[in-house]
Write a protein that holds these residues in place. Structure first.
Motif, PDB file in Angstrom:
ATOM      1  N   LYS A  75       1.571  -2.747  -0.938  1.00  0.00           N
ATOM      2  CA  LYS A  75       0.716  -1.879  -1.750  1.00  0.00           C
ATOM      3  C   LYS A  75      -0.249  -1.055  -0.903  1.00  0.00           C
ATOM      4  O   LYS A  75      -0.652   0.024  -1.309  1.00  0.00           O
ATOM      5  CB  LYS A  75      -0.050  -2.722  -2.774  1.00  0.00           C
ATOM      6  CG  LYS A  75       0.864  -3.461  -3.743  1.00  0.00           C
ATOM      7  CD  LYS A  75       0.106  -4.384  -4.656  1.00  0.00           C
ATOM      8  CE  LYS A  75      -0.300  -5.621  -3.891  1.00  0.00           C
ATOM      9  NZ  LYS A  75      -0.867  -6.674  -4.727  1.00  0.00           N
ATOM     10  N   LYS A  76      -0.596  -1.530   0.281  1.00  0.00           N
ATOM     11  CA  LYS A  76      -1.541  -0.814   1.143  1.00  0.00           C
ATOM     12  C   LYS A  76      -0.859   0.289   1.938  1.00  0.00           C
ATOM     13  O   LYS A  76      -1.420   1.345   2.149  1.00  0.00           O
ATOM     14  CB  LYS A  76      -2.225  -1.789   2.102  1.00  0.00           C
ATOM     15  CG  LYS A  76      -3.145  -2.775   1.421  1.00  0.00           C
ATOM     16  CD  LYS A  76      -3.782  -3.709   2.432  1.00  0.00           C
ATOM     17  CE  LYS A  76      -4.704  -4.700   1.756  1.00  0.00           C
ATOM     18  NZ  LYS A  76      -5.259  -5.670   2.710  1.00  0.00           N
ATOM     19  N   GLU A  77       0.347   0.021   2.402  1.00  0.00           N
ATOM     20  CA  GLU A  77       1.041   0.970   3.279  1.00  0.00           C
ATOM     21  C   GLU A  77       2.092   1.786   2.539  1.00  0.00           C
ATOM     22  O   GLU A  77       2.769   2.597   3.142  1.00  0.00           O
ATOM     23  CB  GLU A  77       1.684   0.209   4.441  1.00  0.00           C
ATOM     24  CG  GLU A  77       0.668  -0.498   5.312  1.00  0.00           C
ATOM     25  CD  GLU A  77       1.312  -1.349   6.386  1.00  0.00           C
ATOM     26  OE1 GLU A  77       2.538  -1.249   6.593  1.00  0.00           O
ATOM     27  OE2 GLU A  77       0.591  -2.122   7.029  1.00  0.00           O
ATOM     28  N   ASN A  78       2.279   1.547   1.256  1.00  0.00           N
ATOM     29  CA  ASN A  78       3.267   2.258   0.442  1.00  0.00           C
ATOM     30  C   ASN A  78       4.648   2.234   1.091  1.00  0.00           C
ATOM     31  O   ASN A  78       5.324   3.246   1.209  1.00  0.00           O
ATOM     32  CB  ASN A  78       2.817   3.691   0.153  1.00  0.00           C
ATOM     33  CG  ASN A  78       3.585   4.285  -1.012  1.00  0.00           C
ATOM     34  OD1 ASN A  78       4.132   3.546  -1.834  1.00  0.00           O
ATOM     35  ND2 ASN A  78       3.632   5.593  -1.091  1.00  0.00           N
ATOM     36  N   ALA A  79       5.050   1.051   1.559  1.00  0.00           N
ATOM     37  CA  ALA A  79       6.366   0.849   2.153  1.00  0.00           C
ATOM     38  C   ALA A  79       7.004  -0.352   1.471  1.00  0.00           C
ATOM     39  O   ALA A  79       6.305  -1.207   0.927  1.00  0.00           O
ATOM     40  CB  ALA A  79       6.230   0.597   3.649  1.00  0.00           C
ATOM     41  N   SER A  80       8.329  -0.406   1.489  1.00  0.00           N
ATOM     42  CA  SER A  80       8.990  -1.534   0.849  1.00  0.00           C
ATOM     43  C   SER A  80      10.157  -2.010   1.697  1.00  0.00           C
ATOM     44  O   SER A  80      10.631  -1.310   2.586  1.00  0.00           O
ATOM     45  CB  SER A  80       9.474  -1.155  -0.556  1.00  0.00           C
ATOM     46  OG  SER A  80      10.449  -0.150  -0.480  1.00  0.00           O
ATOM     47  N   MET A  81      10.599  -3.241   1.413  1.00  0.00           N
ATOM     48  CA  MET A  81      11.769  -3.804   2.064  1.00  0.00           C
ATOM     49  C   MET A  81      12.593  -4.543   1.017  1.00  0.00           C
ATOM     50  O   MET A  81      12.050  -5.045   0.032  1.00  0.00           O
ATOM     51  CB  MET A  81      11.377  -4.737   3.210  1.00  0.00           C
ATOM     52  CG  MET A  81      10.663  -6.000   2.791  1.00  0.00           C
ATOM     53  SD  MET A  81      10.197  -7.052   4.176  1.00  0.00           S
ATOM     54  CE  MET A  81       8.721  -6.228   4.726  1.00  0.00           C
ATOM     55  N   THR A  82      13.886  -4.564   1.235  1.00  0.00           N
ATOM     56  CA  THR A  82      14.798  -5.246   0.327  1.00  0.00           C
ATOM     57  C   THR A  82      15.470  -6.383   1.078  1.00  0.00           C
ATOM     58  O   THR A  82      16.001  -6.181   2.177  1.00  0.00           O
ATOM     59  CB  THR A  82      15.863  -4.274  -0.208  1.00  0.00           C
ATOM     60  OG1 THR A  82      15.203  -3.207  -0.889  1.00  0.00           O
ATOM     61  CG2 THR A  82      16.808  -4.967  -1.163  1.00  0.00           C
ATOM     62  N   CYS A  83      15.438  -7.560   0.483  1.00  0.00           N
ATOM     63  CA  CYS A  83      16.039  -8.757   1.072  1.00  0.00           C
ATOM     64  C   CYS A  83      17.119  -9.254   0.124  1.00  0.00           C
ATOM     65  O   CYS A  83      16.866  -9.409  -1.079  1.00  0.00           O
ATOM     66  CB  CYS A  83      14.991  -9.852   1.264  1.00  0.00           C
ATOM     67  SG  CYS A  83      13.468  -9.318   2.090  1.00  0.00           S
ATOM     68  N   ASN A  84      18.311  -9.513   0.640  1.00  0.00           N
ATOM     69  CA  ASN A  84      19.422  -9.997  -0.175  1.00  0.00           C
ATOM     70  C   ASN A  84      19.819 -11.393   0.271  1.00  0.00           C
ATOM     71  O   ASN A  84      19.947 -11.664   1.468  1.00  0.00           O
ATOM     72  CB  ASN A  84      20.617  -9.050  -0.057  1.00  0.00           C
ATOM     73  CG  ASN A  84      20.318  -7.714  -0.684  1.00  0.00           C
ATOM     74  OD1 ASN A  84      20.169  -7.615  -1.891  1.00  0.00           O
ATOM     75  ND2 ASN A  84      20.203  -6.672   0.130  1.00  0.00           N
ATOM     76  N   PHE A  85      20.017 -12.261  -0.721  1.00  0.00           N
ATOM     77  CA  PHE A  85      20.395 -13.647  -0.474  1.00  0.00           C
ATOM     78  C   PHE A  85      21.613 -13.979  -1.322  1.00  0.00           C
ATOM     79  O   PHE A  85      21.861 -13.336  -2.341  1.00  0.00           O
ATOM     80  CB  PHE A  85      19.244 -14.592  -0.846  1.00  0.00           C
ATOM     81  CG  PHE A  85      18.006 -14.362  -0.029  1.00  0.00           C
ATOM     82  CD1 PHE A  85      17.789 -15.067   1.141  1.00  0.00           C
ATOM     83  CD2 PHE A  85      17.066 -13.424  -0.417  1.00  0.00           C
ATOM     84  CE1 PHE A  85      16.649 -14.850   1.902  1.00  0.00           C
ATOM     85  CE2 PHE A  85      15.926 -13.197   0.334  1.00  0.00           C
ATOM     86  CZ  PHE A  85      15.711 -13.909   1.499  1.00  0.00           C
TER      87      PHE A  85
END
Length: 139
Positions: A75-85
């Motif tokens: 929320k601070k850096e306006n970046a996201s990551m996707t993790c798949n399991f």
């Protein structure tokens, strides 16, 4: 004095502005779509600066494996990551009775890992309610 060039510049500017708004809107919609569940159970929570949402994909149906996708947005850096399991929770009767709790426990492990390590993980994990069912990260 009227000059046809002035009018053309204004029209070009207007259409460029509209195109930029459409592109910006489509990027926002694409980001939201990537967070929406494909099918199945959906859970969400905050972990420090990260807002994480996990989704079970049960599009295959039956009692086979259930991929679990987690999207964490900083929320601070306006970046996201996707993790798949991937894992198969069906051998655990507790999963069959309380799927939301199962996936929330997995999400808590991923969210804690992301908060502490700023990357997807852990490599393997299990829910407390089904300690014999392992989910592994898909790279």
């Amino acid at each position: 004095m009227y000059h046809p060039f002035n009018n053309s510049v204004w029209v070009i500017f207007f259409f460029c502005n509209i195109i930029a708004q459409v592109i910006s809107h489509s990027d926002s919609v694409a980001e939201m779509d990537s967070i929406e569940p494909q099918a199945g159970v959906s859970v969400a929570d905050d972990y420090g600066p990260y807002a994480c949402k996990g989704m079970e994909n049960n599009s295959g149906g039956g009692s086979g494996p259930r991929p679990f996708k987690v999207v964490c947005r900083n929320k601070k850096e306006n970046a996201s990551m996707t993790c798949n399991f991937n894992g198969n929770p069906h051998p655990c009767s507790t999963y069959n009775k309380n799927q939301a709790k199962f996936y929330k426990q997995l999400l808590d492990k991923v969210g804690g890992f992301v908060q502490n390590n700023k990357q997807c993980g852990p490599p393997t994990m299990e829910a407390k309610i089904c300690p014999d069912i392992m989910y592994k990260i898909v790279r």
